[in-house]
Scaffold this motif. Structure first.
Motif, PDB file in Angstrom:
ATOM      1  N   ALA A   1       0.855  -1.190   0.000  1.00 36.41           N
ATOM      2  CA  ALA A   1       0.000   0.000   0.000  1.00 36.41           C
ATOM      3  C   ALA A   1       0.885   1.231   0.000  1.00 36.41           C
ATOM      4  CB  ALA A   1      -0.916   0.016   1.225  1.00 36.41           C
ATOM      5  N   SER A   2       0.358   2.318  -0.554  1.00 35.17           N
ATOM      6  CA  SER A   2       1.065   3.606  -0.584  1.00 35.17           C
ATOM      7  C   SER A   2       2.470   3.459  -1.162  1.00 35.17           C
ATOM      8  CB  SER A   2       1.130   4.223   0.818  1.00 35.17           C
ATOM      9  OG  SER A   2      -0.143   4.499   1.304  1.00 35.17           O
ATOM     10  N   ARG A   3       2.556   2.623  -2.219  1.00 37.33           N
ATOM     11  CA  ARG A   3       3.813   2.424  -2.939  1.00 37.33           C
ATOM     12  C   ARG A   3       4.934   1.907  -2.034  1.00 37.33           C
ATOM     13  NH1 ARG A   3       4.305   8.160  -5.875  1.00 37.33           N
ATOM     14  NH2 ARG A   3       3.713   8.759  -3.756  1.00 37.33           N
ATOM     15  N   LYS A   4       4.562   1.067  -1.068  1.00 40.88           N
ATOM     16  CA  LYS A   4       5.552   0.495  -0.168  1.00 40.88           C
ATOM     17  C   LYS A   4       5.073  -0.878   0.284  1.00 40.88           C
ATOM     18  CE  LYS A   4       8.021   1.339   4.209  1.00 40.88           C
ATOM     19  NZ  LYS A   4       9.351   1.110   3.656  1.00 40.88           N
ATOM     20  N   ILE A   5       6.036  -1.768   0.554  1.00 38.46           N
ATOM     21  CA  ILE A   5       5.749  -3.096   1.087  1.00 38.46           C
ATOM     22  C   ILE A   5       6.029  -3.073   2.593  1.00 38.46           C
ATOM     23  CG2 ILE A   5       6.276  -5.549   0.999  1.00 38.46           C
ATOM     24  CD1 ILE A   5       4.998  -4.534  -1.520  1.00 38.46           C
ATOM     25  N   PHE A   6       5.037  -3.488   3.385  1.00 39.88           N
ATOM     26  CA  PHE A   6       5.185  -3.541   4.835  1.00 39.88           C
ATOM     27  C   PHE A   6       5.165  -4.998   5.294  1.00 39.88           C
ATOM     28  CE2 PHE A   6       3.332   0.581   3.997  1.00 39.88           C
ATOM     29  CZ  PHE A   6       4.004   1.441   4.858  1.00 39.88           C
ATOM     30  N   PHE A   7       6.014  -5.306   6.267  1.00 40.28           N
ATOM     31  CA  PHE A   7       5.981  -6.588   6.946  1.00 40.28           C
ATOM     32  C   PHE A   7       5.588  -6.317   8.391  1.00 40.28           C
ATOM     33  CE2 PHE A   7       8.902  -6.999   3.429  1.00 40.28           C
ATOM     34  CZ  PHE A   7       8.554  -8.226   2.873  1.00 40.28           C
ATOM     35  N   ALA A   8       4.570  -7.026   8.872  1.00 40.51           N
ATOM     36  CA  ALA A   8       4.065  -6.725  10.218  1.00 40.51           C
ATOM     37  C   ALA A   8       3.356  -7.939  10.769  1.00 40.51           C
ATOM     38  CB  ALA A   8       3.115  -5.529  10.169  1.00 40.51           C
ATOM     39  N   ASN A   9       2.923  -7.818  12.037  1.00 32.02           N
ATOM     40  CA  ASN A   9       2.056  -8.839  12.606  1.00 32.02           C
ATOM     41  C   ASN A   9       0.709  -8.787  11.904  1.00 32.02           C
ATOM     42  OD1 ASN A   9       3.299 -10.284  15.089  1.00 32.02           O
ATOM     43  ND2 ASN A   9       3.954  -8.146  15.312  1.00 32.02           N
ATOM     44  N   GLN A  10      -0.110  -9.769  12.144  1.00 32.26           N
ATOM     45  CA  GLN A  10      -1.335  -9.917  11.366  1.00 32.26           C
ATOM     46  C   GLN A  10      -2.245  -8.701  11.492  1.00 32.26           C
ATOM     47  OE1 GLN A  10      -3.325 -13.658  11.943  1.00 32.26           O
ATOM     48  NE2 GLN A  10      -1.723 -14.760  10.839  1.00 32.26           N
ATOM     49  N   ILE A  11      -2.844  -8.335  10.356  1.00 32.35           N
ATOM     50  CA  ILE A  11      -3.760  -7.197  10.297  1.00 32.35           C
ATOM     51  C   ILE A  11      -5.107  -7.614  10.877  1.00 32.35           C
ATOM     52  CG2 ILE A  11      -4.954  -5.607   8.759  1.00 32.35           C
ATOM     53  CD1 ILE A  11      -1.989  -5.067   9.007  1.00 32.35           C
ATOM     54  N   GLY A  12      -5.655  -6.760  11.737  1.00 29.90           N
ATOM     55  CA  GLY A  12      -6.948  -7.034  12.346  1.00 29.90           C
ATOM     56  C   GLY A  12      -8.091  -6.467  11.524  1.00 29.90           C
ATOM     57  N   ASN A  13      -9.036  -5.821  12.186  1.00 28.15           N
ATOM     58  CA  ASN A  13     -10.232  -5.311  11.511  1.00 28.15           C
ATOM     59  C   ASN A  13     -10.032  -3.931  10.894  1.00 28.15           C
ATOM     60  OD1 ASN A  13     -11.746  -7.586  12.078  1.00 28.15           O
ATOM     61  ND2 ASN A  13     -12.494  -6.760  14.016  1.00 28.15           N
ATOM     62  N   GLY A  14      -8.872  -3.336  11.070  1.00 26.59           N
ATOM     63  CA  GLY A  14      -8.589  -2.042  10.458  1.00 26.59           C
ATOM     64  C   GLY A  14      -7.133  -1.690  10.673  1.00 26.59           C
ATOM     65  N   PHE A  15      -6.571  -0.888   9.764  1.00 29.89           N
ATOM     66  CA  PHE A  15      -5.159  -0.513   9.901  1.00 29.89           C
ATOM     67  C   PHE A  15      -4.953   0.909   9.389  1.00 29.89           C
ATOM     68  CE2 PHE A  15      -5.488  -2.125   5.612  1.00 29.89           C
ATOM     69  CZ  PHE A  15      -4.620  -1.334   4.869  1.00 29.89           C
ATOM     70  N   ALA A  16      -3.809   1.462   9.734  1.00 33.64           N
ATOM     71  CA  ALA A  16      -3.451   2.812   9.287  1.00 33.64           C
ATOM     72  C   ALA A  16      -1.965   2.849   8.986  1.00 33.64           C
ATOM     73  CB  ALA A  16      -3.805   3.852  10.351  1.00 33.64           C
ATOM     74  N   ILE A  17      -1.619   3.552   7.921  1.00 36.01           N
ATOM     75  CA  ILE A  17      -0.226   3.750   7.544  1.00 36.01           C
ATOM     76  C   ILE A  17       0.162   5.181   7.888  1.00 36.01           C
ATOM     77  CG2 ILE A  17       1.417   3.796   5.646  1.00 36.01           C
ATOM     78  CD1 ILE A  17      -0.238   1.680   4.259  1.00 36.01           C
ATOM     79  N   VAL A  18       1.123   5.313   8.786  1.00 41.65           N
ATOM     80  CA  VAL A  18       1.631   6.626   9.186  1.00 41.65           C
ATOM     81  C   VAL A  18       2.744   7.005   8.222  1.00 41.65           C
ATOM     82  CG1 VAL A  18       2.801   7.914  10.990  1.00 41.65           C
ATOM     83  CG2 VAL A  18       0.997   6.289  11.595  1.00 41.65           C
ATOM     84  N   ASN A  19       2.582   8.165   7.579  1.00 39.51           N
ATOM     85  CA  ASN A  19       3.569   8.658   6.617  1.00 39.51           C
ATOM     86  C   ASN A  19       4.108  10.008   7.061  1.00 39.51           C
ATOM     87  OD1 ASN A  19       3.935   6.821   4.350  1.00 39.51           O
ATOM     88  ND2 ASN A  19       1.752   7.137   3.958  1.00 39.51           N
TER      89      ASN A  19
END
Length: 809
Positions: free
Chosen positions: A637-655
């Motif tokens: 998303a947002s022209r970037k690949i993120f690796f993280a713990n599992q996504i729940g019912n909603g997420f946000a990307i801080v830029n």
């Protein structure tokens, strides 16, 4: 001397910029225990614009009803005889009962209102009204504290591809196995496209597959209408007396499960009255859960949050110290819907079989459809209805209801009729949940099907299997009887007895169960359970004693009896922190013996920034097993690949939050941004306002943020982009002179590059932040007009720059 003056002015402007413009004037206002009435803006114009024949005087008065002051001044008219008039709308705001047929703007003489007395004090510009409780409308306050958002038009969902994964590896007796499950979602503002897969490299059965597709569906949620649309695989929603079926097709339903900000169950509500303004205390089982002020007259307390207990005590204390105590029983039930809540579902599709075993096992020759509806008529009554139809001849109609009575019990009943394969059938269901006493609850239900009753679950199973030799499911059961009683003789101890009977095809299965648990002390607790089959003589019992010296460690000793086999187990577990967050490590081990053999195991897990890893070692006699699992997510998303713990019912990307900035949500530190100022928040509640903060303490000194706080609303299984506008920022001091060479007098406002504000200080100096390559300063000289300064800036490694002297033209 010049250097000393620059430093002095720089410090002065740092202090000046941190002050509110009104701070000096506000410092003279004493607001201690003061209620400052204001003139309401609406409706006054009609009173001020007098007609030619209206000679009444307009007054704005402080009004007290039964000694309680109203927060705003009220417009009152007085004629030459001293008679007072108030608009009907304002009288209703004062809670005086006015005939509903009277228009809001109509002036009503106070002496024409029955049941009140009043006195007017010209010196205090106050009006004192005394009214009987019967003349006042009910005062209502709602204790619901949910963060309910109502405007969802500004949700800016970003397009994102999300992969949640779980990978398991297992090594057992020289055999290696790899399994995994993946959940892939493509989220957009128009909805979410989702599919899931299972993988196993150890499949030996030719009928099974290495890759197995789970559900595939597109889903769109309308949060305003609280509805959702699904195309693809889904579980049908059903009534209380029905059975769910796995289908592939179309579903239109309510979406309350995706709106956690809305309470759908009926919360307890209570009422009372007060002669004078009073303090209200609300107790449940002698524990105070609420305290507040109520005016005189009747009052209602609505939407009390769910509380365990069975008796509510309302204590009102008026200004003279007189107390009125009122006790009422109550019983909370999740089965009752709140008033005006409507839950519904319309499902149309073909049945699916062998979910998790085969990817595409559908019956395309039969279409099943159903409709269900539940409606909260009021806090005491919930109504329901449903219908089911299939293309091979099923017709099923039913209705039901749930009601609360006597404050301690909930009664539910339902009936349904069916016609399938030239056979008529029926279903009747009845149940009751009751608080018998403060220490005892009871519940029972009975369901019976008549003749050859059929529903969608029955039709689906009949299509899949002609003969059923194994245990009959409740979809085929003819009679189902359940009963249970729970008894808590002393606090922290509970005994539960249960009885279940399922009758089908001239066979009866009966089961009697018992559970006993309690906390013997702050650190010691126990749990005892057992069951016995009354039809088939099989018995089982389980006893566990648990020791928890802290929230980070516990040890459990247990024994299990299955028929004639007895086993013993000792288990311990612990963690470095008490809650599950990044950096959490947990682990433990267990030893179990049944006399003939033994089992032992060790396990541990660690949650990192990008995934969670867990491992287990187990040994049984001469058999050894090692298992390792890895879970996490990959997001594009947002022209970037993120690796993280599992996504729940909603997420946000801080830029653009700046390098090494701390990200907080509701006071909880979520972590630190990377070198590019990015951070992924993996689990946010949808459709609730979220407040995300940036702590710039670790931000480099030459960086600035356009904002340190963002509020946002996130859609279900969707994400948003939060841009905090971090940028490298140059700071400096500039000196301004006019065309004659004299310094600009202090106090004038300066607009910097069309967005930032500054103030001219002594000696014509202005402190500037966010200096750009090319800069334009606009100085507001008030009655002397405006002047402009333009200058260029070459990037410097200095944190603070002396920019020189410039003429304002």
């Amino acid at each position: 001397m010049v250097q000393y003056s620059a430093k002095k002015v720089f410090i002065y402007f740092l202090l000046l910029s941190s002050l509110d413009h009104r701070g000096y004037a506000d410092s003279f206002i004493d607001s201690t225990d003061a209620i400052v009435p204001t003139v309401p803006p609406s409706g006054v114009a009609s009173l001020v614009s007098k007609k030619n024949d209206d000679t009444r005087t307009l007054l704005f008065l402080s009004i007290f009803v039964n000694q309680a002051a109203y927060k705003d001044l009220i417009a009152v008219k007085q004629d030459r005889a001293g008679k007072l008039y108030i608009r009907a709308q304002d009288l209703r705001l004062l809670r005086l009962l006015i005939n509903s047929s009277i228009a809001d703007n109509e002036l009503i003489p106070l002496d024409s209102i029955e049941g009140i007395s009043f006195s007017y004090s010209p010196n205090e510009q106050s009006l004192f009204i005394k009214a009987s409780p019967d003349q006042l409308s009910t005062y209502t306050f709602d204790l619901e504290t949910n963060n309910v958002s109502k405007n969802f038009e500004n949700i800016n969902t970003i397009n994102a591809l999300i992969l949640n994964y779980n990978i398991y590896t297992n090594y057992f007796n020289h055999h290696y196995a790899l399994t995994s499950n993946q959940d892939i979602t493509y989220s957009t503002n128009s909805g979410n496209l989702n599919t899931g897969f299972l993988y196993s490299n150890s499949t030996k059965d030719s009928q099974l597959q290495h890759f197995i597709r789970l559900d595939t569906k597109w889903q769109h949620i309308n949060p305003t209408k609280i509805s959702q649309y699904t195309i693809g695989d889904f579980n049908s929603n059903t009534t209380d007396w029905g059975s769910s079926t796995r289908l592939a097709g179309f579903q239109w339903s309510s979406a309350y499960s995706q709106r956690p900000d809305i309470i759908t169950t009926a919360m307890p509500s209570f009422s009372g009255s007060a002669v004078l303004p009073s303090t209200l205390d609300l107790y449940v089982n002698q524990q105070r859960i609420f305290s507040g002020n109520v005016p005189s007259g009747r009052f209602d307390i609505k939407q009390i949050p769910y509380i365990s207990g069975n008796e509510v005590t309302l204590v009102t204390t008026d200004e003279t110290g007189h107390q009125v105590i009122k006790k009422e029983p109550y019983y909370y039930s999740a089965k009752l819907l709140n008033t005006e809540i409507k839950e519904f579902s319309v499902d149309v599709g073909i049945p699916r079989y062998n979910y998790g075993l085969l990817s595409n096992n559908y019956n395309a020759h039969t279409v099943l459809s159903s409709g269900s509806f539940r409606y909260g008529y009021n806090p005491l009554i919930t109504l329901s209805g449903g219908s089911e139809v299939s293309t091979d001849g099923l017709i099923n109609l039913g209705m039901g209801g749930i009601t609360k009575f006597l404050g301690r019990s909930v009664f539910n009943t339902s009936i349904a009729m069916s016609h399938y394969k030239n056979n008529f059938g029926g279903l009747a269901q009845i149940g009751i949940d009751s608080q018998i006493s403060p220490t005892m609850t009871f519940n029972t239900s009975y369901q019976e099907t008549l003749n050859k009753y059929a529903n969608l679950a029955y039709v689906s199973e009949q299509k899949y299997q002609k003969n059923t030799d194994s245990f009959k499911s409740t979809a085929f059961a003819q009679k189902i009887l359940r009963a249970g009683i729970s008894y808590s003789p002393i606090p922290n101890y509970s005994l539960t007895l249960g009885y279940n009977q399922i009758s089908s095809d001239n066979s009866i299965n009966q089961l009697l169960s018992m559970n006993l648990n309690g906390n013997m002390s702050q650190n010691w607790s126990f749990y005892l359970s057992g069951y016995t089959g009354l039809t088939k003589k099989n018995n089982s019992a389980f006893l566990a004693v648990r020791y928890s010296p802290s929230m980070k460690f516990n040890a459990t000793t247990s024994t299990t009896l299955n028929d004639n086999t007895v086993s013993y187990r000792q288990e311990f577990s612990g963690s470095n922190i008490s809650n599950n967050r990044v950096g959490a490590f947990s682990g433990g081990g267990a030893i179990e013996s049944n006399g003939a053999s033994y089992d032992s195991s060790l396990y541990g897990s660690y949650m990192g920034n990008y995934n969670t890893i867990a491992g287990t070692y187990a040994e049984n006699n001469n058999n050894r097993q090692v298992a390792v699992s890895l879970s996490g997510s990959v997001i594009a998303a947002s022209r970037k690949i993120f690796f993280a713990n599992q996504i729940g019912n909603g997420f946000a990307i801080v830029n653009n939050a700046g390098p090494k900035s701390q990200v907080l949500n509701g006071g909880v530190n979520l972590g630190q941004t990377d070198a590019k100022g990015k951070f992924l928040i993996t689990n946010l509640n949808p459709y609730q306002t979220q407040f995300i903060y940036i702590d710039p303490t670790n931000l480099p000194l030459d960086w600035s943020l356009n904002s340190t706080e963002k509020s946002t609303i996130i859609g279900y299984k969707q994400g948003v982009n939060l841009d905090f506008g971090a940028h490298e920022s140059a700071k400096g001091l500039i000196k301004i002179i006019d065309k004659s060479g004299r310094v600009i007098a202090p106090g004038y406002a300066v607009l910097v590059n069309g967005k930032d504000s500054a103030i001219v200080g002594y000696d014509g100096q202005v402190f500037l932040e966010n200096i750009q390559k090319n800069n334009i300063l606009l100085v507001d000289l008030l009655d002397k007009g405006e002047c402009t300064i333009e200058f260029s800036y070459a990037k410097s490694k200095k944190l603070f720059n002396m920019l020189g002297t410039y003429m304002c033209k």
